[in-house]
Enzyme design. Structure first.
Site, PDB file in Angstrom:
ATOM      1  N   SER A  64      36.393 -21.630  51.084  1.00 36.95           N
ATOM      2  CA  SER A  64      35.032 -21.404  50.954  1.00 36.95           C
ATOM      3  C   SER A  64      34.121 -22.132  51.987  1.00 36.95           C
ATOM      4  CB  SER A  64      34.458 -21.485  49.444  1.00 36.95           C
ATOM      5  OG  SER A  64      34.845 -20.370  48.901  1.00 36.95           O
ATOM      6  N   LYS A  67      32.389 -19.978  54.248  1.00 33.32           N
ATOM      7  CA  LYS A  67      31.254 -19.130  54.109  1.00 33.32           C
ATOM      8  C   LYS A  67      29.946 -19.862  54.993  1.00 33.32           C
ATOM      9  CE  LYS A  67      32.952 -17.792  49.600  1.00 33.32           C
ATOM     10  NZ  LYS A  67      32.896 -18.313  48.291  1.00 33.32           N
ATOM     11  N   TYR A 189      37.501 -11.260  55.108  1.00 31.82           N
ATOM     12  CA  TYR A 189      37.085 -12.363  54.449  1.00 31.82           C
ATOM     13  C   TYR A 189      38.193 -13.035  54.148  1.00 31.82           C
ATOM     14  CZ  TYR A 189      35.894 -14.783  49.902  1.00 31.82           C
ATOM     15  OH  TYR A 189      35.779 -15.554  49.220  1.00 31.82           O
ATOM     16  N   TYR A 240      28.260 -24.009  43.787  1.00 29.89           N
ATOM     17  CA  TYR A 240      28.343 -23.099  42.620  1.00 29.89           C
ATOM     18  C   TYR A 240      27.504 -23.719  41.589  1.00 29.89           C
ATOM     19  CZ  TYR A 240      32.051 -21.917  45.937  1.00 29.89           C
ATOM     20  OH  TYR A 240      32.733 -21.547  47.202  1.00 29.89           O
ATOM     21  N   VAL A 258      38.010 -24.059  47.664  1.00 31.36           N
ATOM     22  CA  VAL A 258      39.469 -24.506  46.895  1.00 31.36           C
ATOM     23  C   VAL A 258      40.637 -25.009  47.461  1.00 31.36           C
ATOM     24  CG1 VAL A 258      38.627 -22.935  44.941  1.00 31.36           C
ATOM     25  CG2 VAL A 258      40.247 -22.017  46.889  1.00 31.36           C
TER      26      VAL A 258
HETATM   27  N1  GLN Z   1      39.308 -17.344  49.283  1.00 28.90           N
HETATM   28  C1  GLN Z   1      38.779 -18.146  47.971  1.00 28.90           C
HETATM   29  C2  GLN Z   1      38.319 -16.954  47.141  1.00 28.90           C
HETATM   30  O1  GLN Z   1      37.667 -16.216  47.648  1.00 28.90           O
HETATM   31  C3  GLN Z   1      37.491 -18.885  48.296  1.00 28.90           C
HETATM   32  C4  GLN Z   1      37.102 -19.745  47.052  1.00 28.90           C
HETATM   33  C5  GLN Z   1      36.698 -21.143  47.371  1.00 28.90           C
HETATM   34  O2  GLN Z   1      36.968 -21.844  48.031  1.00 28.90           O
HETATM   35  N2  GLN Z   1      35.769 -21.548  46.383  1.00 28.90           N
HETATM   36  O3  GLN Z   1      38.432 -17.027  45.912  1.00 28.90           O
END
Ligand code: GLN
Length: 304
Positions: A64, A67, A189, A240, A258
């Protein structure tokens, strides 16, 4: 003078052997294979000094954290039109929560939760001729490192198990907030999430957010106003339902993934990254959060 190397080494040595490390995620099978004993940190001062400790040169899945980079790529292409399709409010919910702010309009709460990042991915798929290739080249240019790549195995692994993201993309499509085909947007994505970087490369990639929009190659990618806004979104939405906790403990704009990575920065001063694959229940690196708390407390350097 602060002895940054000594501080990073002390933090690494004290946390690397912690008995409690959090849990490596299993919902993306490829990520479950990563050892929870990895621990690395890297610090770039804007004036050019660099410091690494522990496993700072081992590549990991940025997930993530990507992003923020897709948002940074989309902002100059789309301007404020972005914020007609994605809001900028913290969600108070987990990263994979559907949290669409105004359900009847299908507007995700912010660009850093999955549904918001999927809308940004849709914008890039619309605006770029070869989205995966051009986005990767953008990341390589920011970082000044042509070796950075997608990990196809991780992208495939997530495509096989990413039911939640298919649900989010379909919901957005049903609201008319996804222009391209669900499959095409999610392929982009899953690839952006699969990018691998070392702590050093990630710190270099985030350098422009600390350096008034100019990347490692001294090229301007963002205006001061755009940097201000992206940093504000990181501060309020980067962790988050733990964004408050990160501001409280660490006090820097930042973003987690993650894969166990965290990238954070102090505007005009430094970027800092940390990698420890075990996650807490909110999906943020368990030891990474502690490492950055120790860093900003010991150096007394945070935005507050
Ligand atoms: N690729 C992961 C997902 O879409 C990314 C989530 C994350 O890193 N928090 O669930």
């Amino acid at each position: 003078m602060i002895d940054y190397q000594a501080i990073l080494d002390t933090i690494t040595n004290s946390l690397k052997h912690s008995a409690v490390k959090g849990e490596v995620p299993t919902y993306i099978p490829e990520l479950a294979k990563v050892k929870d004993t990895n621990f690395g940190m890297y610090l770039n001062l804007v004036d050019g000094e660099k410091y690494g400790s522990g496993d700072w040169d081992k590549p990991f899945s940025i997930q993530s954290i990507s992003k923020v980079l897709t948002l940074a790529k989309a902002v100059p292409l789309m301007g404020n039109k972005i914020f007609e399709r994605v809001d900028v409010e913290p969600s108070g919910n987990p990263f994979n929560h559907m949290s669409l702010l105004e359900l009847e309009k299908g507007i995700p709460r912010n660009p850093l939760i999955n549904s918001g990042a999927i809308v940004i991915a849709d914008m890039l798929v619309t605006h770029l001729d070869d989205p995966k290739e051009e986005f990767l080249q953008y990341v390589r240019d920011l970082t000044n490192d042509q070796s950075i790549s997608y990990n196809e195995k991780v992208a495939e692994s997530e495509a096989r198990t990413g039911f939640n993201n298919y649900a989010a993309a379909n919901l957005l499509k049903s609201f008319g907030n996804l222009i391209n085909e669900v499959e095409d947007v999610l392929d982009f994505y899953f690839h952006q999430c699969s990018i691998e970087m070392t702590c050093e490369q990630l710190s270099n990639a985030f350098y422009m957010f600390a350096n008034r929009g100019k990347c490692m190659r001294n090229t301007a990618h963002l205006t001061l106003n755009q940097v201000k806004r992206i940093n504000a979104i990181m501060l309020t939405c980067g962790f988050y339902d733990e964004a408050g906790e990160f501001a409280f403990e660490v006090g820097l704009p930042g973003k987690s993934g993650v894969g166990g990575g965290i990238a954070a920065l102090l505007p005009n001063e430094f970027t800092i990254t940390c990698w420890a694959p075990g996650l807490n229940t909110q999906g943020n690196s368990y030891l990474g959060m502690q490492a950055l708390e120790l860093f900003t407390t010991q150096t007394n350097r945070s935005i507050f």
